[in-house]
Design a protein around this motif. Structure first.
Motif, PDB file in Angstrom:
ATOM      1  N   PRO A  24       9.695   1.986   1.771  1.00 33.79           N
ATOM      2  CA  PRO A  24      10.335   1.449   0.561  1.00 33.79           C
ATOM      3  C   PRO A  24      11.844   1.582   0.622  1.00 33.79           C
ATOM      4  N   GLN A  25      12.525   0.539   0.177  1.00 34.55           N
ATOM      5  CA  GLN A  25      13.973   0.537   0.038  1.00 34.55           C
ATOM      6  C   GLN A  25      14.321   0.936  -1.401  1.00 34.55           C
ATOM      7  N   PRO A  26      15.592   1.191  -1.692  1.00 34.93           N
ATOM      8  CA  PRO A  26      15.957   1.541  -3.066  1.00 34.93           C
ATOM      9  C   PRO A  26      15.431   0.507  -4.072  1.00 34.93           C
ATOM     10  N   GLY A  27      14.797   0.985  -5.132  1.00 34.13           N
ATOM     11  CA  GLY A  27      14.228   0.111  -6.148  1.00 34.13           C
ATOM     12  C   GLY A  27      12.803  -0.308  -5.866  1.00 34.13           C
ATOM     13  N   GLN A  28      12.279   0.012  -4.687  1.00 35.61           N
ATOM     14  CA  GLN A  28      10.910  -0.347  -4.339  1.00 35.61           C
ATOM     15  C   GLN A  28       9.985   0.854  -4.481  1.00 35.61           C
ATOM     16  N   VAL A  29       8.702   0.554  -4.626  1.00 31.79           N
ATOM     17  CA  VAL A  29       7.674   1.592  -4.638  1.00 31.79           C
ATOM     18  C   VAL A  29       6.720   1.344  -3.478  1.00 31.79           C
ATOM     19  N   LEU A  30       6.171   2.424  -2.946  1.00 29.95           N
ATOM     20  CA  LEU A  30       5.136   2.358  -1.931  1.00 29.95           C
ATOM     21  C   LEU A  30       3.797   2.531  -2.623  1.00 29.95           C
ATOM     22  N   LEU A  31       2.903   1.585  -2.415  1.00 31.91           N
ATOM     23  CA  LEU A  31       1.610   1.593  -3.092  1.00 31.91           C
ATOM     24  C   LEU A  31       0.481   1.702  -2.073  1.00 31.91           C
ATOM     25  N   ARG A  32      -0.455   2.591  -2.353  1.00 30.13           N
ATOM     26  CA  ARG A  32      -1.704   2.653  -1.595  1.00 30.13           C
ATOM     27  C   ARG A  32      -2.637   1.614  -2.195  1.00 30.13           C
ATOM     28  N   VAL A  33      -2.943   0.568  -1.456  1.00 31.34           N
ATOM     29  CA  VAL A  33      -3.673  -0.577  -1.989  1.00 31.34           C
ATOM     30  C   VAL A  33      -5.151  -0.237  -2.130  1.00 31.34           C
ATOM     31  N   SER A  34      -5.697  -0.511  -3.286  1.00 33.20           N
ATOM     32  CA  SER A  34      -7.134  -0.326  -3.507  1.00 33.20           C
ATOM     33  C   SER A  34      -7.878  -1.654  -3.495  1.00 33.20           C
ATOM     34  N   ALA A  35      -7.239  -2.713  -3.979  1.00 33.34           N
ATOM     35  CA  ALA A  35      -7.892  -4.020  -4.036  1.00 33.34           C
ATOM     36  C   ALA A  35      -6.845  -5.116  -3.995  1.00 33.34           C
ATOM     37  N   CYS A  36      -7.221  -6.271  -3.460  1.00 29.58           N
ATOM     38  CA  CYS A  36      -6.327  -7.430  -3.453  1.00 29.58           C
ATOM     39  C   CYS A  36      -7.165  -8.693  -3.614  1.00 29.58           C
ATOM     40  N   ALA A 116       6.789  -2.823  -2.884  1.00 28.74           N
ATOM     41  CA  ALA A 116       7.105  -3.862  -3.861  1.00 28.74           C
ATOM     42  C   ALA A 116       8.264  -3.412  -4.729  1.00 28.74           C
ATOM     43  N   ASP A 117       9.050  -4.366  -5.185  1.00 31.71           N
ATOM     44  CA  ASP A 117      10.130  -4.097  -6.134  1.00 31.71           C
ATOM     45  C   ASP A 117       9.488  -3.635  -7.443  1.00 31.71           C
ATOM     46  N   GLU A 118       9.814  -2.436  -7.864  1.00 36.20           N
ATOM     47  CA  GLU A 118       9.152  -1.858  -9.038  1.00 36.20           C
ATOM     48  C   GLU A 118       9.394  -2.679 -10.298  1.00 36.20           C
TER      49      GLU A 118
END
Length: 319
Positions: A24-36, A116-118
């Motif tokens: 993640p870059q500044p302003g982004q979050v790292l998400l552990r994906v559960s579903a898409c 993703a951008d939070e």
């Protein structure tokens, strides 16, 4: 390293690979994906019908995941806008010319982790589990925006009874509208599904329904449905084309458009659309009909979608 389904060239199947964990870059979050969710837009990207995607690319823009501090967030199609153009400054960020989209310009959710951008992520209502929530993030959001752009129709026709339409019919019935479902000729299962979800009539899309419509929303990417929907409209009615891609619209006589009928498109979504729809959905309550696939079977899900064999929405279970 994390597992992901990766597109290397348009027209090729996705490859199940290990890729580096995104940073993640500044302003982004790292998400552990559960579903898409698996969307028809993903299919347009994979098939090369949308130009110049980022390659290699991890598709997917109906992402449900969790941050490192445990928050559950949804990641929709709109991934970033510049915030300074005339469209952003007038409340139309969906039209930003510099916009970047998840699973197209930015790596998406067909992977175990995503950044993703939070500012563009959306909290998921507690009433939905991860798999049920995923279709809300595009099928639901685009359906909601399409319904709003249709005006205030008493009689609404839905053309193409897939992921979006199966949500929109529930919204429209909640608002007291009469809904008519138009499916591919011979699709008896699709017609039965439309009736089950609240349509008062369902039948073939190549002919008008039992009475005139005040608005029609076309979800199927078939240009021939535009004149077909116009023929079904009452005076002053509107046809909303909800897809990001559609085959060429054939020529049609001006008399189909006359008497103040309107044809318009829907482009992308705004964060406000997401906030409004996700606040409304639990109160309808919207029920999502899903078919689940493991991540590594994303190609199968896309092929089933291509053939029109998904009832409701396809969703990848990732974690």
């Amino acid at each position: 390293m994390v597992r992901a389904m990766v597109l290397h060239a348009a027209g090729e199947p996705l490859r199940f690979e290990e890729v580096p964990v995104p940073e993640p870059q500044p302003g982004q979050v790292l998400l552990r994906v559960s579903a898409c969710g698996v969307c028809r837009t993903d299919l347009h990207v994979v098939d090369g019908e949308l130009p110049n995607p980022k390659l290699p690319l991890v598709p997917g823009h109906q992402v449900v995941g969790r941050t490192e501090d445990g928050r559950r967030l949804g990641v929709p199609w709109l991934g970033w806008t510049d915030g300074t153009c005339r469209y952003c400054l007038s409340g139309r960020e969906n039209l930003c010319e510099s916009a970047r989209f998840m699973g197209y310009d930015l790596d998406g959710g067909y992977a175990e982790w995503v950044v993703a951008d939070e500012r563009y992520c959306l909290p998921i209502p507690d009433e939905y589990d991860d798999l049920q929530a995923a279709p809300l993030l595009c099928a639901g959001l685009i359906g909601y925006r399409s319904l709003r752009l249709a005006g205030d129709p008493a009689r609404l026709g839905l053309y193409g009874f897939g992921a979006s339409a199966h949500i929109v019919v529930q919204l429209a019935r909640h608002e007291g509208r009469r809904v008519f479902g138009f499916v591919r000729p011979g699709d008896d299962a699709g017609a039965a599904f439309a009736l089950e979800l609240g349509c008062e009539w369902a039948g073939p899309s190549d002919a008008p329904g039992p009475e005139e419509l005040d608005a029609a929303i076309i979800f199927a990417p078939v240009g021939e449905l535009v004149p077909a929907a116009l023929r079904a409209l009452a005076r002053g009615g509107v046809v909303v084309c909800a897809g990001i891609h559609m085959s060429d619209v054939p020529t049609f006589p001006y008399e189909l458009l006359w008497e103040e009928r309107v044809v318009r498109s829907v482009a992308n979504l705004t964060r406000r659309d997401g906030e409004e729809f996700l606040a409304l959905a639990p109160h309808v309550p919207v029920r999502t009909e899903i078919e689940e696939f493991p991540l590594e079977r994303a190609n199968e899900a896309l092929e089933r979608l291509r053939r029109g064999q998904i009832q409701g929405a396809a969703v990848l279970r990732v974690h």
